[in-house]
Design an enzyme around this catalytic site. Structure first.
Site, short mmCIF file in Angstrom:
data_model
loop_
_atom_site.label_atom_id
_atom_site.label_comp_id
_atom_site.label_asym_id
_atom_site.label_seq_id
_atom_site.Cartn_x
_atom_site.Cartn_y
_atom_site.Cartn_z
CB ALA A 250 -1.01 0.04 1.15
CB ALA A 251 4.44 2.06 -0.40
N GLY A 252 2.33 2.52 -2.65
CA GLY A 252 1.88 3.21 -3.86
C GLY A 252 0.49 3.82 -3.65
CG ASP A 253 -2.77 1.29 -2.87
OD1 ASP A 253 -2.73 1.41 -4.11
OD2 ASP A 253 -2.94 0.20 -2.28
CB SER A 283 2.57 3.83 4.16
OG SER A 283 3.24 3.53 2.96
#
Ligand code: RIB
Length: 305
Positions: A250-253, A283
């Site tokens: 979820a880093a990209g999110d 994150s």
């Protein structure tokens, strides 16, 4: 008035195991832990935008199982407007995730209820799209729905962001005209452009190809190497804040949600990118998808080491 972001996309329950390394084909590994975690690229981006200051609406579907109720409840707990989160008969979307000791992950998703997000559902909740400043889509819901939502966002004059994730092939060419910001990671940029992407230089070549295909502005996220922002023939490298990674899920999110929230609030592109990068860096220092996403005050308190 807080900036308004609408996210059209997936909502998953993540079934997460930690293991010393990712398994090879045919191999059984002994895992170290297991947890169910709220996830899904759409829901993660909605949570990120909400925790980072935006007023957020989610358009998506969950199943009639226990996961569905829990996932919708988690979004409501973040003050996310869920009038357009429908409960459909059957299973919710799930993601099977393995995270290794180097904080890398491998993910298999099963769409479940996310597959029921059709263009008819988008039409039914058109007022939710109309109310937003920025619209975000990803690709964990049917392609026909994504294309329809992008076109509707463009027709309504919204700032339209596509995070083409997951991507395994080039985008339908007619999508490009509807997208203001295309935000792939390295492997997604490679799938979209047909070129290898593993460095800043190769990212520039791929971004040039994507702009040639019709993309307006492209942000290729490169993990610890930061990101490349391409606008026409201009390229800018934004290095990533240095942090100790625990889990990159979820880093990209988080970047996409933070970037959208800042952009909707009227920040410049460069400020929105740096804001999203700090949020994403924070994150990766925490485990899980939604539990890892920082708040606005976390980002404001961040000091580069
Ligand atoms: O981007 C991370 C997300 O991808 C996870 O939360 C999982 O649900 C998959 O969709």
């Amino acid at each position: 008035m807080p900036a308004k972001v609408v996210v059209v996309g997936s909502i998953n329950m993540d079934l997460v195991t930690r293991a010393p390394r990712l398994p090879r084909g045919g191999e059984t590994l002994i895992g170290e832990s297991f947890a169910t975690v709220h996830g899904g690229k759409g829901a993660n981006q909605a949570v990120a935008a909400a925790r980072l200051g935006a007023q957020v609406s989610m358009v998506g579907c969950v199943g009639s199982d226990a996961y569905g109720e829990e996932l919708r409840g988690a979004l409501l707990a973040e003050q996310i407007d869920c009038q357009a989160v429908s409960i459909v008969e059957g299973s919710s979307g799930v993601a099977l995730i393995v995270v290794d000791d180097n904080s890398q992950n491998a993910i298999v998703i099963v769409a479940g209820a996310n597959g029921a997000l059709t263009s008819e559902v988008i039409d039914r909740f058109d007022s939710v799209l109309q109310a937003a400043d920025v619209m975000i889509c990803q690709q964990e819901v049917p392609d026909a729905t994504v294309g329809y939502a992008l076109a509707r966002g463009r027709a309504l004059g919204k700032i339209v962001i596509l995070n083409p994730a997951p991507a395994s092939r080039p985008l339908p060419p007619d999508w490009y005209a509807s997208i203001d910001y295309l935000i792939p990671n390295e492997s997604e940029a490679a799938a979209l452009s047909g070129l290898p992407v593993d460095s800043l230089e190769t990212a520039e070549t791929a971004a040039t190809r994507l702009i040639g295909m019709g993309a307006s502005k492209v942000i290729i996220t490169l993990g610890a190497q930061g990101l490349l922002f391409a606008n026409g023939k201009n390229f800018e490298h934004f290095p990533a804040p240095t942090v100790k990674a625990v889990d990159t899920t979820a880093a990209g999110d988080t970047f996409v949600g933070g970037f959208a929230a800042a952009l909707a609030a009227g920040e410049s592109e460069a400020e929105a990118i740096r804001f999203g990068q700090i949020a994403a860096a924070l994150s990766v220092t925490r485990a899980g998808a939604q539990p890892s996403i920082p708040t606005l005050s976390d980002v404001q308190a961040f000091k580069a080491p």
